[in-house]
Motif scaffolding. Structure first.
Motif, PDB file in Angstrom:
ATOM      1  N   LYS A 258     -59.705  20.151  -9.125  1.00  0.00           N
ATOM      2  CA  LYS A 258     -59.273  20.774 -10.201  1.00  0.00           C
ATOM      3  C   LYS A 258     -58.202  20.259 -11.542  1.00  0.00           C
ATOM      4  CE  LYS A 258     -58.259  25.496  -7.397  1.00  0.00           C
ATOM      5  NZ  LYS A 258     -56.709  25.555  -7.550  1.00  0.00           N
ATOM      6  N   PRO A 259     -58.322  20.465 -12.427  1.00  0.00           N
ATOM      7  CA  PRO A 259     -58.567  19.208 -13.704  1.00  0.00           C
ATOM      8  C   PRO A 259     -57.003  18.866 -13.884  1.00  0.00           C
ATOM      9  CG  PRO A 259     -59.195  21.561 -14.953  1.00  0.00           C
ATOM     10  CD  PRO A 259     -59.648  22.051 -13.130  1.00  0.00           C
ATOM     11  N   ARG A 260     -55.630  19.484 -13.413  1.00  0.00           N
ATOM     12  CA  ARG A 260     -54.372  19.793 -13.480  1.00  0.00           C
ATOM     13  C   ARG A 260     -54.484  17.792 -12.410  1.00  0.00           C
ATOM     14  NH1 ARG A 260     -50.884  20.921 -17.014  1.00  0.00           N
ATOM     15  NH2 ARG A 260     -50.918  22.423 -17.669  1.00  0.00           N
TER      16      ARG A 260
ATOM     17  N   GLU B 141     -55.452  11.414 -16.493  1.00  0.00           N
ATOM     18  CA  GLU B 141     -55.604  11.705 -17.810  1.00  0.00           C
ATOM     19  C   GLU B 141     -57.274  10.813 -17.685  1.00  0.00           C
ATOM     20  OE1 GLU B 141     -53.198  12.543 -20.720  1.00  0.00           O
ATOM     21  OE2 GLU B 141     -53.422  11.012 -21.239  1.00  0.00           O
TER      22      GLU B 141
ATOM     23  N   LEU C 205     -60.061  12.843 -16.908  1.00  0.00           N
ATOM     24  CA  LEU C 205     -60.507  13.964 -17.184  1.00  0.00           C
ATOM     25  C   LEU C 205     -61.188  13.134 -18.549  1.00  0.00           C
ATOM     26  CD1 LEU C 205     -57.165  16.328 -17.228  1.00  0.00           C
ATOM     27  CD2 LEU C 205     -59.345  17.066 -17.203  1.00  0.00           C
TER      28      LEU C 205
ATOM     29  N   GLN D  99     -63.710  22.595 -20.182  1.00  0.00           N
ATOM     30  CA  GLN D  99     -62.127  22.853 -18.946  1.00  0.00           C
ATOM     31  C   GLN D  99     -61.936  21.515 -19.002  1.00  0.00           C
ATOM     32  OE1 GLN D  99     -61.792  25.789 -18.308  1.00  0.00           O
ATOM     33  NE2 GLN D  99     -59.530  25.184 -17.825  1.00  0.00           N
ATOM     34  N   ALA D 100     -62.016  20.179 -19.298  1.00  0.00           N
ATOM     35  CA  ALA D 100     -61.814  19.339 -18.344  1.00  0.00           C
ATOM     36  C   ALA D 100     -61.035  18.632 -20.066  1.00  0.00           C
ATOM     37  CB  ALA D 100     -62.245  17.881 -18.305  1.00  0.00           C
TER      38      ALA D 100
ATOM     39  N   GLU E 105     -57.628  21.152 -21.008  1.00  0.00           N
ATOM     40  CA  GLU E 105     -56.826  20.061 -19.966  1.00  0.00           C
ATOM     41  C   GLU E 105     -56.536  19.503 -20.712  1.00  0.00           C
ATOM     42  OE1 GLU E 105     -53.689  19.827 -17.580  1.00  0.00           O
ATOM     43  OE2 GLU E 105     -55.375  22.032 -17.591  1.00  0.00           O
TER      44      GLU E 105
ATOM     45  N   ASN F 287     -54.228  20.013 -24.020  1.00  0.00           N
ATOM     46  CA  ASN F 287     -53.077  20.844 -23.236  1.00  0.00           C
ATOM     47  C   ASN F 287     -52.444  19.741 -22.969  1.00  0.00           C
ATOM     48  OD1 ASN F 287     -54.104  23.412 -23.608  1.00  0.00           O
ATOM     49  ND2 ASN F 287     -54.728  24.390 -22.124  1.00  0.00           N
ATOM     50  N   ARG F 288     -52.761  18.880 -22.159  1.00  0.00           N
ATOM     51  CA  ARG F 288     -51.859  18.216 -22.272  1.00  0.00           C
ATOM     52  C   ARG F 288     -50.880  17.376 -23.128  1.00  0.00           C
ATOM     53  NH1 ARG F 288     -54.129  14.914 -16.755  1.00  0.00           N
ATOM     54  NH2 ARG F 288     -54.234  16.689 -15.111  1.00  0.00           N
TER      55      ARG F 288
END
Length: 193
Positions: free
Chosen positions: A4-6, A10, A13, A23-24, A27, A30-31
């Protein structure tokens, strides 16, 4: 088994985002959103402008992520994109003449502000903000990144692509300059780094 991306670091991703994984990319945004806002505020010093430039940075990120050569250097790359976008926006904004309707609307808004809200603004808070604004950019940048999100020295160093010791020195000097400004002491004796 797909991660999963989480769970991905980095660099992984960034590599996936570069290869078209939306999706990556989401993420990554968001990070990095909070420190990115701090970095832009450092350059623009206006929260309304920050929101507008953040949109521009997101567009550049979507359009240019495929050109990222070194995914492990995503943060410094993103910081450069953000800084360049903010500087371009600031330059464009300085050329834009002030429209009379905007000036009148701003004055009307000022008069409509609640009197209690204006009284609640603490003088010391304004003094600190002014002292931060007056810091030389390299010190202000480190100070804002540290105190906006309580970023670690390592995170700041990675974001700005400088050594951790440089981050520490700049942060100490920034705090000293702010304290000197608030107490009326000169900053002459603070060496430059």
């Amino acid at each position: 088994m797909e991660m999963k991306p989480r769970q991905l670091n980095e660099a992984a991703l960034a590599s996936q985002a570069r290869d078209g994984d939306q999706q990556a990319l989401l993420e990554l945004v968001n990070r990095n959103w909070t420190w990115l806002k701090g970095l832009l505020y450092n350059v623009l010093q206006n929260s309304d402008d920050v929101d507008e430039v953040l949109q521009n940075v997101c567009i550049v990120l979507i359009e240019k992520i495929e050109n990222l050569r070194e995914p492990e250097r995503f943060k410094p790359w993103l910081a450069t994109v953000a800084r360049n976008s903010a500087l371009a926006y600031r330059k464009q904004r300085s050329r834009k003449p002030i429209q009379l309707d905007e000036l009148i609307a701003a004055q009307q808004q000022d008069h409509q502000d609640d009197a209690l809200t204006r009284l609640a603004v603490d003088e010391q808070h304004n003094s600190i903000l002014q002292a931060v604004k007056e810091l030389p950019e390299k010190y202000r940048e480190v100070f804002i990144l540290k105190h906006l999100k309580d970023a670690s020295y390592a995170e700041i160093a990675e974001t700005l692509d400088i050594a951790v010791t440089t981050v520490q020195i700049r942060l100490v000097r920034a705090r000293r300059m702010i304290q000197n400004k608030l107490t009326g002491k000169p900053n002459d004796k603070i060496p430059r780094t």
